[in-house]
Each structure stands twice: as structure tokens, then as C-alpha cells.
Design an enzyme around this catalytic site. Structure first.
Site, mmCIF file in Angstrom:
data_model
loop_
_atom_site.group_PDB
_atom_site.id
_atom_site.type_symbol
_atom_site.label_atom_id
_atom_site.label_comp_id
_atom_site.label_asym_id
_atom_site.label_seq_id
_atom_site.Cartn_x
_atom_site.Cartn_y
_atom_site.Cartn_z
ATOM 1 N N HIS A 96 47.273 69.225 29.460
ATOM 2 C CA HIS A 96 47.430 70.651 29.762
ATOM 3 C C HIS A 96 48.872 70.968 30.175
ATOM 4 C CE1 HIS A 96 43.013 70.091 30.754
ATOM 5 N NE2 HIS A 96 42.973 71.072 29.872
ATOM 6 N N GLY A 152 46.278 72.470 22.370
ATOM 7 C CA GLY A 152 46.568 71.098 21.994
ATOM 8 C C GLY A 152 45.951 70.749 20.652
#
Length: 308
Positions: free
Chosen positions: A46, A157
Site C-alpha cells: 500500500h 497495485g
């Protein structure tokens, strides 16, 4: 009353209306709003998204933390999903994030599930096979976050590659004015893709979990022999670990259509260790079995397989 915002500090909001107002005011001053949507339980994967967002000149970064009930199916781990809000906010503060958006489900869905996004046929494949409502939940909450925050860019991601593809599809199909940025998967030292679910693994399972990235690496190194060879090489690594239950191992093109005979492709795997389900994927360059490069040119497969 206007919501308060202090530049250079972490400002936390739970109300969608407050975030909308603050984002609008910041855009009017020339700041560029970046959105990093998360479900919390933050890790270095993250933080790579946060850092990519912060690198944009003039940016103000909004990180949303919301465990979205819509994307969990019956019997899935909604109640067990890790919730570490205080730790998450401390991490965001240390990264210089200025806005955290931490709504409740009631704030996000005040009228229940009255209107949702229909994700299309790709939602029934790969991750959508055992989880038929998952991507409707993901796309609905991302669409709402985009309307609430109105960012210039939104960051995801590549580990959840199908999610990234489907969000790009939604943004294109619904003419949403935002740039979707995919950030390469962040890995542990041994190659395991970082995930909030890794914390469920016991010590033995954690050692075995590296099998997924090892299988993908084997597939990438065999890709110069063709797609079938890449799949065989990856499958051989997975089959050597009986504790691993493989849900799928598939080779697709970059948009998750059928795999090309040569050129850029994605090898995707999902597998379970005990009760923990792990995902990973890798980009690779497929060549024809004769070993000659296709029209895409050079033999990029020989480079580091983690150029995803």
C-alpha cells in the site's frame, strides 16, 4: 459548516460530503488530488501506492480505508478481515499523507444496495469464478469513491491484476474522467507478493507461500519456448507442494483475453494454503516454440521476471 483541513498534517474524515468539499476546495487552489483506495491493514505494498501518488507534482494524497462488504461473498472473511485503523493512520501520518477517508458502511450505502455497477462478462472469470458478486462490489465502491473524491488519478497495485483491468474497463466504458495508475507488485525478500492476508499464514504456510512466485518465475523463464511451455513449467513447481490447493493457473493477454501466441502476456495464479487464499501474477514475453521472436521484437524474457 465547512470541514477543516490543515495542510501538512493528516486530516481524517468519515463523512463522504466532507471529503467531497475538501477535495473541491483543494482543486480550486491548484492542488492535484490523488486517490489510493484500500481496505486497511496497510503494508509496504500500500505504501508503494502512496509514494507513487506523492511523486506527482502538486499532489495531495487521499487514502480511503473501507472494508467494503459488497465485495465479500457468502462464507468469505468479512468479519475476520484485519482491521488496524490506528496503526494504519500512524503509517499514513509517517508517509506525509494529508487526507484519510474512513467511512462506515452506513455512510457509503445509506440507501442499501439500490444502484450497483454491472461489471460485464470478465467478472465471471478467474477471481469471479468462485466469487460471482465480487467485482460488482469492487466496481461499485470504486465508482462511488471516484464520485466522492473526484481525483486526477487513482492508484492500484498490479497484484490484484484482474481488479486493475476491470477498473480500467469501467473508467473507459462509463467515461469517468480519471487516470488509472497501476503500480508494480511489492514483494517480500523471498518473492512473496505482499498482501494483508499474509498475516493469516502460520510459519510453515509462510515458507510454502513462496511457491506461487517461484512458479511464476519458472513460467517466465520458459516463455521463450511458448505459452504451453510456460504453463507446464509453472504447474510443475505448484504440483511439487501438495499442501497448496490451486484454484487456477492461467495465461492471458494484457487485457485478460485469450493468451497471445507471442508478445506480452500475463500468467496468473490463485491458490490456497489452509484457509488463506493467495494471488499473484507476472508479465512475460511469449515467443514462438521455435525460439524466434515475434513481431514484438526482442527477447525480453531473458530480463528480470519481476519487471511486471
Amino acid at each position: 459548516m465547512k470541514p477543516a483541513f490543515t495542510a501538512g498534517e493528516l486530516n481524517t474524515y468519515t463523512s463522504p460530503g466532507d471529503v467531497t468539499a475538501v477535495s473541491r476546495a483543494l482543486r480550486h487552489t491548484g492542488r492535484r488530488v490523488m486517490l489510493v483506495p484500500t481496505m486497511g491493514a496497510l503494508h509496504d505494498g500500500h505504501l508503494a501506492l502512496v509514494r507513487a501518488a506523492k511523486r506527482v507534482p502538486g499532489s495531495v494524497v487521499v487514502v480511503s480505508i473501507f472494508v467494503n462488504p459488497l465485495q465479500f461473498g457468502a462464507g468469505e472473511d468479512l468479519d475476520a478481515y484485519p482491521r488496524t485503523l490506528d496503526d494504519d493512520l500512524a503509517l499514513l501520518r509517517s508517509e506525509g499523507v494529508e487526507i484519510a477517508f474512513t467511512p462506515t458502511a452506513a455512510a457509503m450505502y445509506p440507501n442499501g444496495l439500490r444502484t450497483t455497477v454491472q461489471p460485464g462478462p470478465l467478472a465471471a472469470e478467474l477471481e469471479g469464478g468462485p466469487r460471482p458478486t465480487h467485482f460488482a462490489g469492487v466496481l461499485t465502491v470504486v465508482c462511488k469513491l471516484l464520485q466522492i473524491v473526484r481525483p486526477d488519478r487513482i492508484f492500484f497495485g498490479e497484484k490484484d491484476y484482474q481488479q486493475l483491468v476491470m477498473i480500467r474497463q469501467m473508467v473507459a466504458d462509463l467515461n469517468i474522467d480519471v487516470q488509472v495508475v497501476g503500480v508494480p507488485t511489492v514483494r517480500e525478500a523471498d518473492g512473496l507478493a505482499m498482501s494483508s492476508r499474509n498475516r493469516y499464514l502460520d510459519a510453515t504456510q509462510r515458507e510454502l507461500a513462496v511457491t506461487l512466485s517461484a512458479a511464476l518465475t519458472a513460467g517466465a523463464h520458459a516463455a521463450h519456448l511458448g505459452g504451453a511451455a510456460a504453463l507446464r513449467a509453472a504447474r510443475a513447481v505448484l504440483d511439487a507442494v501438495p499442501e497448496l490447493t490451486v484454484d487456477y493457473l492461467e495465461l492471458r493477454d494484457a487485457g485478460l483475453g485469450p493468451a497471445p501466441a507471442h508478445g506480452s502476456a500475463r500468467l496468473l495464479v490463485a491458490a490456497r494454503l489452509g484457509n488463506t487464499r493467495l494471488l499473484d501474477n507476472i508479465e512475460m514475453q511469449i515467443e514462438t516454440p521455435a525460439g524466434t521472436a515475434g513481431p514484438d521484437g526482442d527477447r525480453q524474457y531473458a530480463q528480470s521476471p519481476w519487471r511486471n
